[in-house]
Write a protein that holds these residues in place. Sequence first.
Motif, short mmCIF file in Angstrom:
data_model
loop_
_atom_site.label_atom_id
_atom_site.label_comp_id
_atom_site.label_asym_id
_atom_site.label_seq_id
_atom_site.Cartn_x
_atom_site.Cartn_y
_atom_site.Cartn_z
N ILE A 195 -9.65 8.85 -9.27
CA ILE A 195 -9.81 7.62 -8.47
C ILE A 195 -10.05 6.43 -9.40
O ILE A 195 -9.40 5.39 -9.29
CB ILE A 195 -10.99 7.76 -7.46
N LYS A 196 -10.96 6.62 -10.35
CA LYS A 196 -11.32 5.54 -11.30
C LYS A 196 -10.08 5.10 -12.10
O LYS A 196 -9.80 3.90 -12.23
CB LYS A 196 -12.43 6.04 -12.23
N HIS A 205 -0.67 11.29 -6.68
CA HIS A 205 -1.35 10.21 -7.40
C HIS A 205 -1.42 10.51 -8.90
O HIS A 205 -1.23 9.62 -9.73
CB HIS A 205 -2.78 10.02 -6.86
N GLU A 249 -7.54 3.22 -9.86
CA GLU A 249 -8.01 1.87 -9.51
C GLU A 249 -7.89 0.92 -10.70
O GLU A 249 -7.58 -0.27 -10.52
CB GLU A 249 -9.45 1.93 -9.01
N GLU A 250 -8.12 1.45 -11.91
CA GLU A 250 -8.00 0.59 -13.11
C GLU A 250 -6.54 0.21 -13.36
O GLU A 250 -6.24 -0.93 -13.72
CB GLU A 250 -8.58 1.32 -14.33
N TRP A 268 0.85 -1.20 0.00
CA TRP A 268 0.00 0.00 0.00
C TRP A 268 0.88 1.24 0.00
O TRP A 268 2.07 1.16 0.29
CB TRP A 268 -0.91 0.03 1.24
N GLN A 327 -5.45 -1.99 -10.22
CA GLN A 327 -6.36 -3.09 -9.89
C GLN A 327 -6.48 -3.24 -8.38
O GLN A 327 -6.42 -4.35 -7.81
CB GLN A 327 -5.87 -4.41 -10.53
N ALA A 328 -6.61 -2.11 -7.71
CA ALA A 328 -6.72 -2.07 -6.25
C ALA A 328 -7.59 -0.89 -5.87
O ALA A 328 -7.68 0.09 -6.61
CB ALA A 328 -5.33 -1.91 -5.63
N PRO A 329 -8.28 -0.97 -4.72
CA PRO A 329 -9.16 0.13 -4.32
C PRO A 329 -8.38 1.34 -3.83
O PRO A 329 -7.32 1.20 -3.21
CB PRO A 329 -9.97 -0.48 -3.16
N LEU A 330 -8.91 2.53 -4.12
CA LEU A 330 -8.36 3.75 -3.54
C LEU A 330 -9.30 4.20 -2.43
O LEU A 330 -10.50 4.36 -2.64
CB LEU A 330 -8.20 4.87 -4.56
N ARG A 389 -17.35 2.05 -1.07
CA ARG A 389 -16.60 3.29 -1.22
C ARG A 389 -17.45 4.21 -2.08
O ARG A 389 -17.97 3.80 -3.10
CB ARG A 389 -15.26 3.05 -1.93
N PHE A 391 -4.27 -1.86 -1.36
CA PHE A 391 -5.08 -0.64 -1.51
C PHE A 391 -4.14 0.54 -1.68
O PHE A 391 -2.92 0.45 -1.45
CB PHE A 391 -5.99 -0.40 -0.29
#
Length: 511
Positions: A296-297, A262, A300-301, A254, A304-307, A330, A283
């Motif tokens: 964010i989208k 980011h 995450e793409e 993480w 391949q992990a959640p923000l 989320r 994450f």
Amino acid sequence: MQDTLKDLLAAGADAAPAISAPARSPLSFGGLRRLIADTLAQLNALGIGRNDRVAIVLANGPEMATCFMACASGVTSAPLNPAYRADEFEFYLSDLNAKALIVEQASTSPAIEVAQKLGVRLIDLVVPGGAPAGQFTLQPRDAASGAAGGAAAASGGYAQPDDISMVLHTSGTTSRPKIVPLSQRNLAASATHIRNTLQFTAGDCGLNIMPLFHIHGLIAGVLAPLAAGSQVFCTPGFNALKFFAWMDEARPTWYTAVPTMHQAIISRASKNLDVIARHPLRFMRSSSSSMPPQVIKELEEIFQAPLVEAYGMTEATHQMASNPLPPAVRKPGTVGVAAGPQIAIMAEDGTLLPRGGTGEIVIRGPNVTAGYENNPKANFEGFHDGWFRTGDQGVMDADGYISITGRLKEIINRGGEKVSPREVDEILMDHPAVAQVVCFGMPHPKLGEEVAACVVLREGQSVTERELQTFVGGRAAEYKVPKKILFMDEIPKGATGKLQRIGLAAKLGLT
């Protein structure tokens, strides 16, 4: 719940890695605990004990992390931005009433000359050759002159829960920066809240790219993971060109960052998809300013992990709310649900609003400062009925997710760096050609906000935008320098004749 850093940092097996860094061997949890005990013994022998203030001006990296933890465990740590200019160091060291200043042995920081002028004791941090990441010894500058003697600290050893562990300044728009004292209990509570929110385990490794003079990096980047026995890989600070090489070396699970970081990572990701595939993240976390849902989208793409987006501030020892990890929901565009302190929405008359009502976001809990130091006016305005008033306007939906709808305060949030417009006003007012000035935030596509200023010149005087920027740059850190300066015949005022920073950018067409 642990109430002190000593208890908090008791997690982690003695032999397990605690602190690592690029091209360095790691420091174990046992080594970290010994380092903290040895450092406190050295400070105590120099007459520095519980609640005595030690300013720290070190470059980002493992020694900054361990020196902060050592000081915060038994004296009062005061981490300062190494980018400050002499004038800023003079203000902060005086205002904090610092008893000592820790710098790297070879440092050329202007803080050194300021400390000497103010009579603040200088202590060099020395890293032995080949030492593991974060290992250091302290060497007082006055030792050679025989002045190192003196009485040992009256109250030495590890701090108690209500002792002050750290002091940080927060920017004020209508007053000088305020001192926020944070107790052992505050730090331990906040680190525990973040540890629980992010479900850290001993198997995690965080890649820390956040500056370690900010609450975000210190609490979320360092203390929270260590409280679970996790490893922290300390970089020299954010560098988009080196991020993926560090990722290959650290093999993190993480990282936490501000939105601008980011976005810089996204811009280099396509060339580093092999690194991302080799080290899948559990994450990513974002805090300190709002993250556009589109970013964010995309992030995450790519990973391949959640923000997980969180909401924090200095007075709350960082985290107040956070989006939860999957499988919980989320909601991009929100800062999530209460994640530590209680959160409510307060109307102007002080009553708490039902869900769906828009008002001021207020908090209370074990991570919230007991109050500003020597500032009864700020405490009167900042607290109501046991609640701390954040100065942010927001709304809580039916599920308890909080959206920030505006900032009541006028602080300029430049990519997570907070700038007090009044501080910049006062610097510009020192220029002989300037008669009047008002600084304000103007929108910026990547940073969220940038510093701007309206200036009225003295009669018969002339000066260029570049000259004024250079003038501010000589007195304040680079991020505080106005990127746009408008010269006007008079300062725009509101209906009552007051200067109105908020909305000024739109009024002047700077949107």
